[in-house]
Write an enzyme that holds these catalytic residues in place. Structure first.
Site, short mmCIF file in Angstrom:
data_model
loop_
_atom_site.label_atom_id
_atom_site.label_comp_id
_atom_site.label_asym_id
_atom_site.label_seq_id
_atom_site.Cartn_x
_atom_site.Cartn_y
_atom_site.Cartn_z
N HIS A 145 0.97 -1.29 0.15
CA HIS A 145 -0.17 0.07 0.05
C HIS A 145 0.77 1.28 -0.10
O HIS A 145 0.58 2.18 0.70
CB HIS A 145 -0.99 0.14 0.98
CG HIS A 145 -1.97 -1.07 1.20
ND1 HIS A 145 -2.47 -1.32 -0.12
CD2 HIS A 145 -2.67 -1.79 2.15
CE1 HIS A 145 -3.49 -2.28 -0.01
NE2 HIS A 145 -3.48 -2.48 1.44
N HIS A 219 -9.52 2.01 0.31
CA HIS A 219 -9.58 0.95 1.27
C HIS A 219 -10.95 0.90 2.41
O HIS A 219 -10.65 0.46 3.33
CB HIS A 219 -8.29 0.77 2.02
CG HIS A 219 -7.81 -0.51 2.28
ND1 HIS A 219 -8.24 -1.38 3.35
CD2 HIS A 219 -6.85 -1.24 1.90
CE1 HIS A 219 -7.91 -2.34 3.44
NE2 HIS A 219 -6.64 -2.24 2.50
N GLU A 356 -11.41 -3.42 -2.93
CA GLU A 356 -10.35 -2.66 -3.63
C GLU A 356 -10.10 -2.75 -5.12
O GLU A 356 -9.55 -3.76 -5.49
CB GLU A 356 -9.23 -2.77 -2.86
CG GLU A 356 -9.26 -2.72 -1.22
CD GLU A 356 -8.05 -3.47 -0.77
OE1 GLU A 356 -6.94 -3.13 -0.90
OE2 GLU A 356 -8.40 -4.60 0.01
C1 GLA Z 1 -5.05 -5.24 1.78
C2 GLA Z 1 -4.41 -6.41 1.86
C3 GLA Z 1 -4.44 -7.22 3.00
C4 GLA Z 1 -4.19 -6.31 4.32
C5 GLA Z 1 -5.23 -5.12 4.17
C6 GLA Z 1 -4.86 -4.23 5.27
O1 GLA Z 1 -6.28 -5.86 1.73
O2 GLA Z 1 -4.42 -7.40 0.64
O3 GLA Z 1 -3.66 -8.15 3.14
O4 GLA Z 1 -3.03 -5.82 4.35
O5 GLA Z 1 -5.14 -4.60 2.90
O6 GLA Z 1 -5.24 -4.86 6.65
#
Ligand code: GLA
Length: 391
Positions: A145, A219, A356
Site C-alpha cells: 500500500h 480501502h 479494492e
Molecule cells: C489489503 C491487503 C491485506 C491487508 C489489508 C490491510 O487488503 O491485501 O492483506 O494488508 O489490506 O490490513
C-alpha cells in the site's frame, strides 16, 4: 485560520459556493454549511489536529435522499457513509474511528485512499528502463500500500467540486519525486461524488513528470448490517470474475491467473462469504481467508460490473462498477478485536470487508499483468462506482 472563499458561482437559481481550506493555516474550528443543490449540502467542520498542529477538516456531503458521506483531509479517509435499509433506515455502512487520534495511532487503512501502489510489490523492488527502485519492505519482506507513509497517511487538500447531480468534493495531493522510493512528482486527484441516485462515484487522476508506476484504490471496510452490528460472514457476494490471482505465502502473485470454477473463489453466483471461508484450501490458508485479487470479466478500460454485496438481514445491496481490471476482495481477516471503532464496536475478525478496485498486485514485476506504468504527458484515469439499493 485563514479561510479562502474562492468563488461563488450561480447557475440559474442554484447557488454553489466553493471553499478551499488550507490545513496548514487552519487554526479555528470551522463550521460552514452551503446549499449546493435543492437538497444536497456540504458542511465543513474540524475533525482534529495532527501531532504537528495541522488541522484536519471533515466534509459532510448529503444527497437529496438523505444519504451522507463524511471525508477527512488526512488520508482522504471516508469516515462515515450512510445507506438506507429495506425500511428506509439510514445507517453507517463503513468501519472507522470517531476521532483523528484513532486513525493516526493505528488504522488498517480504514476508509483511506491507497497509493502510490495499492497492494503489494514483491520484495519492494521494481525496475523501470533498466533502473531498479527499492521501496520500504513494510509487509513480510514486501512493499504494501505505497509504504509506511503512503497516501493513506498524507494530508490531502479538499475543495467542493461542482456537479449537476448530488454533491462532490475534489481531493488533491502532490507526491514528491522519490517519496517512499517512487520516481517522479506525481500530482494525484480524487473526486468523491455522492449522486442523488445513492451512488458514490470515485474518479482518480494522476500525472507525473518522470516515468513511474501508479495504482490507486480505496480501502473502505464495508459492513451492510448498519452501524456494524455483526460480522460480514452472512453477506452474500457476487464477483463478476472467471479467474483470480493465486498468491504465495507472503501474498505475492505466483503469476498464474486461475479459473475459479470448483474452488471457494467462485463467486459467479451470489454466495455467503462465510459459506466456504474456512475450507481446507491452500489459497484460503495463505490469505487467512479471502485476500485475493479477482480478474474482472469485461473490457479493461471501461466501466463494468465488478460485483454485488447483499446483506439479507437488512436488505442493503451495494454494487460495484469499475474501469479497473481487478478487485481485491479482503474479508477483514487481520481484524482481531484490538480496535474499538465507531459505535463503541470491537472490530473482531471479519467485521468488515474491502472491495479494492485496482490493477493486480505486483504488476510491475509480472510481465503478463496489465501495465501500471505512467509516463510524463499521460493521464492516469480510473473510475469506481459503489451503488446502494435494497432488495
Ligand atoms: C489489503 C491487503 C491485506 C491487508 C489489508 C490491510 O487488503 O491485501 O492483506 O494488508 O489490506 O490490513
Amino acid at each position: 485560520m485563514k479561510k479562502h472563499l474562492l468563488l461563488a458561482l450561480f447557475s440559474g437559481a442554484l447557488g454553489l459556493l466553493m471553499i478551499n481550506c488550507n490545513p496548514k493555516t487552519d487554526q479555528r474550528t470551522m463550521t460552514e454549511s452551503v446549499q449546493v443543490q435543492p437538497k444536497g449540502t456540504i458542511t465543513v467542520t474540524t475533525f482534529g489536529k495532527l501531532p504537528d498542529g495541522t488541522s484536519i477538516p471533515q466534509y459532510t456531503l448529503t444527497n437529496n435522499q438523505g444519504m451522507t458521506m463524511k471525508v477527512i483531509g488526512y488520508g482522504g479517509i471516508i469516515t462515515s457513509l450512510t445507506a438506507p435499509d429495506k425500511n428506509g433506515k439510514l445507517e453507517d455502512v463503513v468501519l472507522g474511528y470517531d476521532s483523528l487520534e484513532g486513525y493516526v495511532a493505528k488504522s488498517p487503512y480504514f476508509g483511506a485512499i491507497v497509493g502510490r501502489y495499492g497492494n503489494r510489490i514483491g520484495k519492494g523492488k521494481f525496475t523501470l528502463d533498466g533502473k531498479t527502485y527499492t521501496l520500504a519492505q513494510n509487509n513480510n519482506g514486501n512493499s504494501l500500500h505505497g509504504g509506511p507513509a503512503g497516501f493513506d497517511k498524507r494530508v490531502w487538500t479538499i475543495e467542493a467540486y461542482p456537479v449537476d447531480n448530488g454533491t462532490a468534493i475534489k481531493l488533491t495531493y502532490l507526491s514528491k519525486d522519490m517519496e517512499e522510493g517512487f520516481p517522479g512528482n506525481l500530482q494525484a486527484e480524487v473526486i468523491y461524488h455522492l449522486t442523488d441516485k445513492n451512488e458514490l462515484k470515485i474518479s482518480y487522476k494522476a500525472t507525473t513528470d518522470k516515468k513511474t508506476i501508479v495504482n490507486l484504490t480505496q480501502h473502505t471496510y464495508f459492513n451492510l448490517s448498519g452501524n456494524t452490528k455483526t460480522d460480514i460472514l452472512q453477506h452474500e457476494l457476487m464477483l463478476n470474475a472467471d479467474k483470480f490471482v493465486p498468491v504465495d505465502k507472503t501474498l505475492i502473485p505466483t503469476g498464474e491467473l486461475k479459473d475459479v470454477s470448483g474452488t471457494p473463489f467462485d463467486f459467479k453466483t451470489p454466495t455467503a462469504i462465510g459459506a466456504r471461508i474456512d475450507k481446507d484450501d491452500a489459497q484460503l490458508k495463505a490469505g487467512g481467508g479471502y485476500d485475493h485479487c479477482w480478474v474482472l470479466n469485461g473490457p479493461d478500460d471501461s466501466l463494468k460490473l465488478a460485483g454485488t454485496l447483499h446483506d439479507p438481514a437488512t436488505g442493503r445491496v451495494m454494487s460495484v462498477h469499475t474501469t479497473e481490471p481487478g478487485v481485491q476482495f479482503y474479508s477483514g481477516n487481520f481484524l482481531d478485536g484490538s480496535i474499538t471503532g465507531k459505535f463503541n464496536t470491537i472490530y473482531n475478525k471479519r467485521y468488515g470487508l474491502c472491495l479494492e478496485t485496482e490493477h493486480f498486485p505486483d504488476s510491475p514485476n509480472q510481465k503478463n499483468f496489465p501495465s501500471v506504468v505512467l509516463n510524463p504527458g499521460e493521464v492516469y484515469q480510473t473510475q469506481t462506482v459503489y451503488t446502494f439499493s435494497v432488495k
